[in-house]
Design an enzyme around this catalytic site. Structure first.
Site, PDB file in Angstrom:
ATOM      1  N   GLY A  35       0.839  -1.174  -0.063  1.00 44.79           N
ATOM      2  CA  GLY A  35      -0.064  -0.067  -0.210  1.00 44.79           C
ATOM      3  C   GLY A  35       0.943   1.127  -0.166  1.00 44.79           C
ATOM      4  O   GLY A  35       0.198   2.246  -0.016  1.00 44.79           O
ATOM      5  N   GLU A  50       3.769  -6.943   1.309  1.00 41.52           N
ATOM      6  CA  GLU A  50       3.220  -7.177   0.001  1.00 41.52           C
ATOM      7  C   GLU A  50       2.991  -5.867  -0.743  1.00 41.52           C
ATOM      8  O   GLU A  50       2.123  -5.369  -1.184  1.00 41.52           O
ATOM      9  CB  GLU A  50       1.760  -7.800  -0.133  1.00 41.52           C
ATOM     10  CG  GLU A  50       1.476  -8.640   0.982  1.00 41.52           C
ATOM     11  CD  GLU A  50      -0.015  -9.199   1.313  1.00 41.52           C
ATOM     12  OE1 GLU A  50      -0.869  -8.306   0.671  1.00 41.52           O
ATOM     13  OE2 GLU A  50      -0.433  -9.944   2.164  1.00 41.52           O
ATOM     14  N   PRO A  51       4.399  -5.379  -1.107  1.00 43.71           N
ATOM     15  CA  PRO A  51       4.333  -3.796  -1.632  1.00 43.71           C
ATOM     16  C   PRO A  51       4.219  -4.087  -3.240  1.00 43.71           C
ATOM     17  O   PRO A  51       4.696  -5.167  -3.761  1.00 43.71           O
ATOM     18  CB  PRO A  51       5.829  -3.505  -1.348  1.00 43.71           C
ATOM     19  CG  PRO A  51       6.740  -4.620  -1.148  1.00 43.71           C
ATOM     20  CD  PRO A  51       5.753  -5.708  -0.685  1.00 43.71           C
ATOM     21  N   ARG A  84       2.770  -1.209  -5.897  1.00 46.97           N
ATOM     22  CA  ARG A  84       3.096   0.179  -6.669  1.00 46.97           C
ATOM     23  C   ARG A  84       4.415   0.640  -6.194  1.00 46.97           C
ATOM     24  O   ARG A  84       5.096   1.069  -7.149  1.00 46.97           O
ATOM     25  CB  ARG A  84       1.967   0.989  -6.183  1.00 46.97           C
ATOM     26  CG  ARG A  84       2.049   2.377  -7.015  1.00 46.97           C
ATOM     27  CD  ARG A  84       1.007   3.401  -6.113  1.00 46.97           C
ATOM     28  NE  ARG A  84      -0.212   3.000  -5.937  1.00 46.97           N
ATOM     29  CZ  ARG A  84      -1.265   2.874  -6.565  1.00 46.97           C
ATOM     30  NH1 ARG A  84      -1.333   3.424  -7.660  1.00 46.97           N
ATOM     31  NH2 ARG A  84      -2.382   2.372  -6.020  1.00 46.97           N
ATOM     32  N   ARG A  94      -5.955   4.131 -15.553  1.00 42.50           N
ATOM     33  CA  ARG A  94      -6.105   4.797 -14.097  1.00 42.50           C
ATOM     34  C   ARG A  94      -6.922   6.232 -14.350  1.00 42.50           C
ATOM     35  O   ARG A  94      -7.744   6.392 -13.378  1.00 42.50           O
ATOM     36  CB  ARG A  94      -4.571   5.015 -13.340  1.00 42.50           C
ATOM     37  CG  ARG A  94      -4.036   3.668 -13.036  1.00 42.50           C
ATOM     38  CD  ARG A  94      -2.870   3.672 -12.028  1.00 42.50           C
ATOM     39  NE  ARG A  94      -3.273   3.807 -10.759  1.00 42.50           N
ATOM     40  CZ  ARG A  94      -3.188   5.317 -10.268  1.00 42.50           C
ATOM     41  NH1 ARG A  94      -2.618   6.149 -10.982  1.00 42.50           N
ATOM     42  NH2 ARG A  94      -3.439   5.414  -9.017  1.00 42.50           N
ATOM     43  N   CYS A 123     -13.879   5.542 -27.966  1.00 43.43           N
ATOM     44  CA  CYS A 123     -15.271   6.240 -28.152  1.00 43.43           C
ATOM     45  C   CYS A 123     -16.052   6.150 -26.896  1.00 43.43           C
ATOM     46  O   CYS A 123     -17.032   5.493 -26.707  1.00 43.43           O
ATOM     47  CB  CYS A 123     -16.173   5.406 -29.132  1.00 43.43           C
ATOM     48  SG  CYS A 123     -15.247   5.531 -30.808  1.00 43.43           S
ATOM     49  N   GLU A 124     -15.372   6.936 -25.978  1.00 41.08           N
ATOM     50  CA  GLU A 124     -15.712   7.140 -24.496  1.00 41.08           C
ATOM     51  C   GLU A 124     -15.224   8.581 -24.290  1.00 41.08           C
ATOM     52  O   GLU A 124     -14.172   8.851 -24.474  1.00 41.08           O
ATOM     53  CB  GLU A 124     -15.171   6.303 -23.539  1.00 41.08           C
ATOM     54  CG  GLU A 124     -15.498   4.916 -23.760  1.00 41.08           C
ATOM     55  CD  GLU A 124     -16.559   4.347 -22.949  1.00 41.08           C
ATOM     56  OE1 GLU A 124     -17.253   5.016 -22.352  1.00 41.08           O
ATOM     57  OE2 GLU A 124     -16.997   3.063 -23.352  1.00 41.08           O
ATOM     58  N   TYR A 144      -0.230  -0.678 -12.338  1.00 38.89           N
ATOM     59  CA  TYR A 144      -1.535  -0.595 -12.609  1.00 38.89           C
ATOM     60  C   TYR A 144      -1.754   0.091 -13.750  1.00 38.89           C
ATOM     61  O   TYR A 144      -2.995   0.693 -13.830  1.00 38.89           O
ATOM     62  CB  TYR A 144      -2.550  -0.068 -11.252  1.00 38.89           C
ATOM     63  CG  TYR A 144      -2.241  -0.709  -9.905  1.00 38.89           C
ATOM     64  CD1 TYR A 144      -2.627  -2.189  -9.851  1.00 38.89           C
ATOM     65  CD2 TYR A 144      -1.406  -0.304  -8.938  1.00 38.89           C
ATOM     66  CE1 TYR A 144      -2.349  -2.632  -8.543  1.00 38.89           C
ATOM     67  CE2 TYR A 144      -1.182  -0.992  -7.742  1.00 38.89           C
ATOM     68  CZ  TYR A 144      -1.596  -2.105  -7.356  1.00 38.89           C
ATOM     69  OH  TYR A 144      -1.446  -2.933  -6.372  1.00 38.89           O
TER      70      TYR A 144
HETATM   71  C1  LIG Z   1      -3.933  -8.159  -0.678  1.00 37.35           C
HETATM   72  C2  LIG Z   1      -3.106  -6.870  -1.286  1.00 37.35           C
HETATM   73  N1  LIG Z   1      -1.644  -6.929  -1.166  1.00 37.35           N
HETATM   74  C3  LIG Z   1      -1.081  -6.064  -1.616  1.00 37.35           C
HETATM   75  C4  LIG Z   1      -1.326  -4.945  -2.711  1.00 37.35           C
HETATM   76  C5  LIG Z   1      -0.399  -4.085  -2.941  1.00 37.35           C
HETATM   77  O1  LIG Z   1      -0.640  -2.907  -2.778  1.00 37.35           O
HETATM   78  P1  LIG Z   1       0.213  -1.782  -3.376  1.00 37.35           P
HETATM   79  O2  LIG Z   1       0.183  -1.828  -4.731  1.00 37.35           O
HETATM   80  O3  LIG Z   1      -0.719  -0.549  -3.067  1.00 37.35           O
HETATM   81  O4  LIG Z   1       1.296  -1.799  -2.635  1.00 37.35           O
HETATM   82  C6  LIG Z   1      -2.881  -5.106  -2.796  1.00 37.35           C
HETATM   83  C7  LIG Z   1      -3.515  -4.004  -3.778  1.00 37.35           C
HETATM   84  O5  LIG Z   1      -3.778  -3.003  -3.037  1.00 37.35           O
HETATM   85  C8  LIG Z   1      -3.640  -6.180  -2.034  1.00 37.35           C
HETATM   86  O6  LIG Z   1      -4.919  -6.027  -2.387  1.00 37.35           O
HETATM   87  N1  LIG Z   2      -5.875  -0.549  -9.301  1.00 36.60           N
HETATM   88  C1  LIG Z   2      -5.551   0.587  -8.300  1.00 36.60           C
HETATM   89  C2  LIG Z   2      -4.803   0.047  -7.170  1.00 36.60           C
HETATM   90  C3  LIG Z   2      -5.603  -1.324  -6.531  1.00 36.60           C
HETATM   91  C4  LIG Z   2      -4.840  -1.981  -5.574  1.00 36.60           C
HETATM   92  C5  LIG Z   2      -5.428  -3.482  -5.367  1.00 36.60           C
HETATM   93  N2  LIG Z   2      -5.607  -3.736  -4.183  1.00 36.60           N
HETATM   94  C6  LIG Z   2      -4.742   1.854  -8.643  1.00 36.60           C
HETATM   95  O1  LIG Z   2      -4.367   1.716  -9.727  1.00 36.60           O
HETATM   96  O2  LIG Z   2      -4.255   2.689  -7.945  1.00 36.60           O
END
Ligand SMILES: Cc1ncc(COP(=O)(O)O)c(C=O)c1O
Ligand SMILES: N[C@@H](CCCC[NH3+])C(=O)O
Length: 431
Positions: A247, A284-285, A287, A323, A355-356, A383
């Site tokens: 996150g 669990e990183p 992004r 996004r 087309c949106e 993402y």
């Molecule tokens: C269960 C879980 N773990 C890890 C992540 C990775 O999150 P982020 O990409 O924000 O680090 C997500 C997506 O938000 C998730 O759903």
């Molecule tokens: N898809 C989202 C993040 C979702 C994370 C999934 N748990 C984004 O682009 O910001």
């Protein structure tokens, strides 16, 4: 020359007016591989991973890259080679881990809707842990594991009810979200899990949201998790590892998330202070490992001035980079060739050919551009490609991984035939 700001990207810079990623000119890559094109910096990914690894030096920590952020095989291969496990949410993602040479024993399986078939596949290859998200899932997993003569290793994903202070679509740790088990139900749910014959309780898990740019939600979540570990262990159930989810945010537009090592110094201090410093940790990183390692290159097709808006129509669209359309997300857009300060700029909405009306990549951007110019959409490593689709029968872009002065084509451009390969016409009888 005016050089636009390049938020977040450690290995992106203008050199002789040309935008470069590591040692390569992006315009050369656009010419060689065509547009739209995703380009990723290997050094940027390894730098981002390094910040976590530095923060965890001397600790028992398994980094499980949340591969939904960018699941290209070469990206998984890179992280696997550097010791990462993976957070997966489908059997498809598990197959990707294996295809990329990842170790199934370092895989954790999250998600609210795991099917029996997916559970079976994960048990067959011996994944490290299932992060179970409901009481109903506990029963089904136990049954599936028992039918295979196994006990499934599990954590329960707890919803700590903390506000991650992020976009509502990507906040996951509040009571109203579909994820995890309410923290008030946690001890009872662990007791139920411990009594099921096909399960083996190994840990506890939470993940409170994505693009988090403040420390306080993490510190609050850690407190709540440790309260729960204490309560579960007081009920006689041992918790071997604490999985703290992912996150951590990135800089899209002047955002200032904490650095991974600085954040973890504070979280580890909290763990130590409460006497849990020697516990095995998992994170669990997603992004924060890949987001600012990638750009999407696109060509300006047409300029369309209007009374209310000027449009800069480019060859990348919401199917390639969803996004902005999904979350009104901001991605910086910069030219591949820096422009002279005297160049005339206008304010444009940068839009794709789909087309949106929602098909936009950036709104109200000041650009000095002409048809045929190339632009880079920044912070596009997470993402973006992984959430792409083929809407409007638009083949998915090619992808290149840059390593110093070397470019590796890691995904060839999809063809239209690839898109409809699995479709069938209905046989027609004689007229
Ligand atoms: C269960 C879980 N773990 C890890 C992540 C990775 O999150 P982020 O990409 O924000 O680090 C997500 C997506 O938000 C998730 O759903
Ligand atoms: N898809 C989202 C993040 C979702 C994370 C999934 N748990 C984004 O682009 O910001």
């Amino acid at each position: 020359m005016t050089h636009p700001v390049l938020p977040g990207h450690p290995h992106l810079h203008y050199h002789d007016q040309a935008l470069q990623l590591e040692g390569l000119r992006l315009a050369d890559l656009a010419r060689e591989f065509g547009t739209p094109l995703y380009v990723y910096s290997q050094a940027a990914m390894l730098d981002a991973l390094g910040a976590y690894q530095r923060g965890f030096a001397g600790r028992k920590v398994q980094i499980c890259y949340a591969m939904k952020a960018n699941s290209s095989l070469a990206v998984l291969q890179l992280f696997a080679r550097h010791g990462c496990g993976f957070d997966i949410v489908s059997a498809g993602e598990l197959q990707r881990v294996i295809a990329a040479g990842g170790d199934p024993a370092k895989v954790i399986f999250s998600g609210v809707g795991k099917t029996r078939a997916e559970m079976r596949q994960a048990l067959e290859v011996g994944i490290g842990c299932f992060n179970v998200e409901s009481e109903a899932e506990l029963d089904v997993l136990s049954e599936v594991a028992q039918s295979m003569g196994l006990r499934a290793p599990i954590s329960i994903r707890v919803n700590p009810n903390v506000d991650a202070k992020t976009h509502p679509y990507i906040s996951t740790g509040l009571k109203g979200n579909k994820f995890g088990i309410a923290h008030e139900r946690t001890v009872a749910t662990y007791q139920r899990a411990a009594a099921l014959p096909g399960l083996r309780v190994v840990g506890i898990d939470c993940h409170i949201g994505s693009q988090i740019t403040e420390e306080s939600p993490y510190l609050d979540a850690m407190d709540r998790m440790l309260d729960l570990v204490q309560a579960i262990e007081a009920a006689g159930i041992a918790i071997h590892h604490i999985d703290f989810g992912g996150g951590l945010g990135i800089d899209y537009n002047g955002d200032t998330p904490p650095r991974a090592d600085a954040l973890w110094a504070k979280l580890l201090a909290k763990l130590d202070a409460r006497g849990y410093g020697d516990r095995q940790l998992m994170i669990e990183p997603g992004r924060s490992l890949v987001g600012n390692a990638g750009v999407c290159l696109t060509e300006v097709l047409y300029l369309k001035p209007g009374e209310q808006k000027n449009f800069c129509i480019v060859d990348a669209a919401m199917n390639d980079l969803p996004r902005p359309a999904m979350y009104q997300a901001y991605h910086a857009i910069v030219p591949l060739q820096a422009t002279a300060p005297t160049a005339v700029s206008h304010v444009y909405d940068v839009v794709g050919p789909i087309c949106e009306s929602g098909d936009w990549i950036g709104r109200d951007r000041n650009l000095a551009v002409a048809a045929g110019d190339m632009l880079a959409v920044l912070s596009a490593g997470a993402y973006c490609s992984s959430m792409g689709s083929t809407y409007n029968t638009r083949p998915r872009p090619a992808e290149v991984l840059v390593d110093g002065a070397q470019a590796h084509l890691i995904r060839t451009r999809e063809s239209v035939n690839d898109i409809f390969r699995s479709e069938k016409l209905v046989p027609q009888g004689n007229p």
